[in-house]
Scaffold this motif. Structure first.
Motif, PDB file in Angstrom:
ATOM      1  N   CYS A 104       0.850  -1.190   0.000  1.00 45.85           N
ATOM      2  CA  CYS A 104       0.000   0.000   0.000  1.00 45.85           C
ATOM      3  C   CYS A 104       0.892   1.248   0.000  1.00 45.85           C
ATOM      4  O   CYS A 104       1.826   1.336   0.794  1.00 45.85           O
ATOM      5  CB  CYS A 104      -0.907   0.025   1.231  1.00 45.85           C
ATOM      6  SG  CYS A 104      -2.041  -1.376   1.346  1.00 45.85           S
ATOM      7  N   TYR A 127      -7.136  -0.559  -8.482  1.00 42.07           N
ATOM      8  CA  TYR A 127      -6.590  -0.133  -7.199  1.00 42.07           C
ATOM      9  C   TYR A 127      -7.707   0.181  -6.217  1.00 42.07           C
ATOM     10  O   TYR A 127      -8.722   0.783  -6.583  1.00 42.07           O
ATOM     11  CB  TYR A 127      -5.759   1.144  -7.366  1.00 42.07           C
ATOM     12  CG  TYR A 127      -4.404   0.956  -8.016  1.00 42.07           C
ATOM     13  CD1 TYR A 127      -3.228   1.106  -7.270  1.00 42.07           C
ATOM     14  CD2 TYR A 127      -4.292   0.648  -9.366  1.00 42.07           C
ATOM     15  CE1 TYR A 127      -1.979   0.951  -7.860  1.00 42.07           C
ATOM     16  CE2 TYR A 127      -3.051   0.483  -9.966  1.00 42.07           C
ATOM     17  CZ  TYR A 127      -1.892   0.638  -9.202  1.00 42.07           C
ATOM     18  OH  TYR A 127      -0.660   0.476  -9.796  1.00 42.07           O
ATOM     19  N   ILE A 177      -3.131   3.991  -1.770  1.00 45.77           N
ATOM     20  CA  ILE A 177      -3.552   3.171  -2.902  1.00 45.77           C
ATOM     21  C   ILE A 177      -2.845   1.821  -2.854  1.00 45.77           C
ATOM     22  O   ILE A 177      -1.737   1.700  -2.339  1.00 45.77           O
ATOM     23  CB  ILE A 177      -3.286   3.858  -4.262  1.00 45.77           C
ATOM     24  CG1 ILE A 177      -1.783   4.116  -4.468  1.00 45.77           C
ATOM     25  CG2 ILE A 177      -4.091   5.138  -4.392  1.00 45.77           C
ATOM     26  CD1 ILE A 177      -1.437   4.615  -5.870  1.00 45.77           C
ATOM     27  N   GLY A 178      -3.507   0.820  -3.391  1.00 42.45           N
ATOM     28  CA  GLY A 178      -2.921  -0.511  -3.496  1.00 42.45           C
ATOM     29  C   GLY A 178      -3.521  -1.238  -4.672  1.00 42.45           C
ATOM     30  O   GLY A 178      -4.738  -1.203  -4.876  1.00 42.45           O
ATOM     31  N   ASN A 179      -2.666  -1.881  -5.457  1.00 46.31           N
ATOM     32  CA  ASN A 179      -3.102  -2.552  -6.677  1.00 46.31           C
ATOM     33  C   ASN A 179      -3.614  -3.952  -6.360  1.00 46.31           C
ATOM     34  O   ASN A 179      -2.830  -4.866  -6.094  1.00 46.31           O
ATOM     35  CB  ASN A 179      -1.943  -2.606  -7.669  1.00 46.31           C
ATOM     36  CG  ASN A 179      -2.383  -2.994  -9.065  1.00 46.31           C
ATOM     37  OD1 ASN A 179      -3.422  -3.618  -9.253  1.00 46.31           O
ATOM     38  ND2 ASN A 179      -1.586  -2.633 -10.058  1.00 46.31           N
TER      39      ASN A 179
END
Length: 201
Positions: A104, A127, A177-179
């Protein structure tokens, strides 16, 4: 239902895979499927009214809060997570329910143009996006990014916004954000229908 059928087929392929390369091929196909399908599932909700206490379970079936929009889309896509528990968490906990801390990216008080430029260069994918008091999705492609969320400001409904019109994203000082779709652990949990524990509960 169509996505569920594909998930079941891919899950069988994963169980039958005998080499790391075969498993990687299944995970790649699952990622492509999710990156194609999830944005369309989000867009089914466009125009559904926002309400702070909204818990609608289907598009047009009432009002929906930002957390419930995120949790409902993910549950409908086949992620085994408690829709209510997830929706009621702070945005950072929603991300951490799916992703490790190191996966993250958190920025605080970063100028929006810098943040947007970094996202523009980020790996494409779906995301999770956490803001000061808000949560949504960023769909990142080779052409840029779009924010899909249940907006608690004008026009007070689920919206699909480009970089220049994502006002909630612009105004927030805290952005995480996190993919989801680039994370092999997330993909495997989806394929195997593993239960996802809600972080913070």
């Amino acid at each position: 239902s169509e996505l569920q059928r594909w998930r079941t087929d891919l899950s069988k392929r994963l169980k039958q895979a005998k080499t790391p390369a075969e498993r990687a091929a299944v995970e790649h196909d699952a990622r492509i499927l999710l990156e194609t399908t999830l944005p369309e599932m989000m867009r089914c909700w466009l125009g559904t009214p926002w309400d702070f206490n909204g818990t609608a379970a289907k598009p047009g079936g009432g009002k929906i809060a930002c957390g419930y929009f995120v949790s409902t889309v993910l549950v409908d896509a086949g992620f085994k997570v408690d829709r209510y528990q997830l929706a009621q968490q702070a945005s950072g906990n929603i991300l951490r329910s799916f992703l490790e801390k190191d996966d993250c990216r958190l920025t605080v008080d970063q100028p929006y143009d810098q943040f947007a430029a970094a996202v523009r260069k980020a790996e494409p994918g779906i995301y999770l996006l956490g803001l000061d008091t808000h949560v949504g999705f960023l769909v990142v492609t080779q052409d840029g990014f779009r924010m899909l969320h249940s907006s608690g400001s004008q026009p007070w409904c689920v919206v699909d916004e480009d970089r220049d019109h994502a006002w909630a994203l612009k105004k927030s000082s805290w952005r995480m954000i996190g993919n989801l779709t680039s994370d092999s652990q997330v993909i495997r949990r989806w394929l195997k229908a593993d239960k996802i524990a809600v972080f913070g509960t």
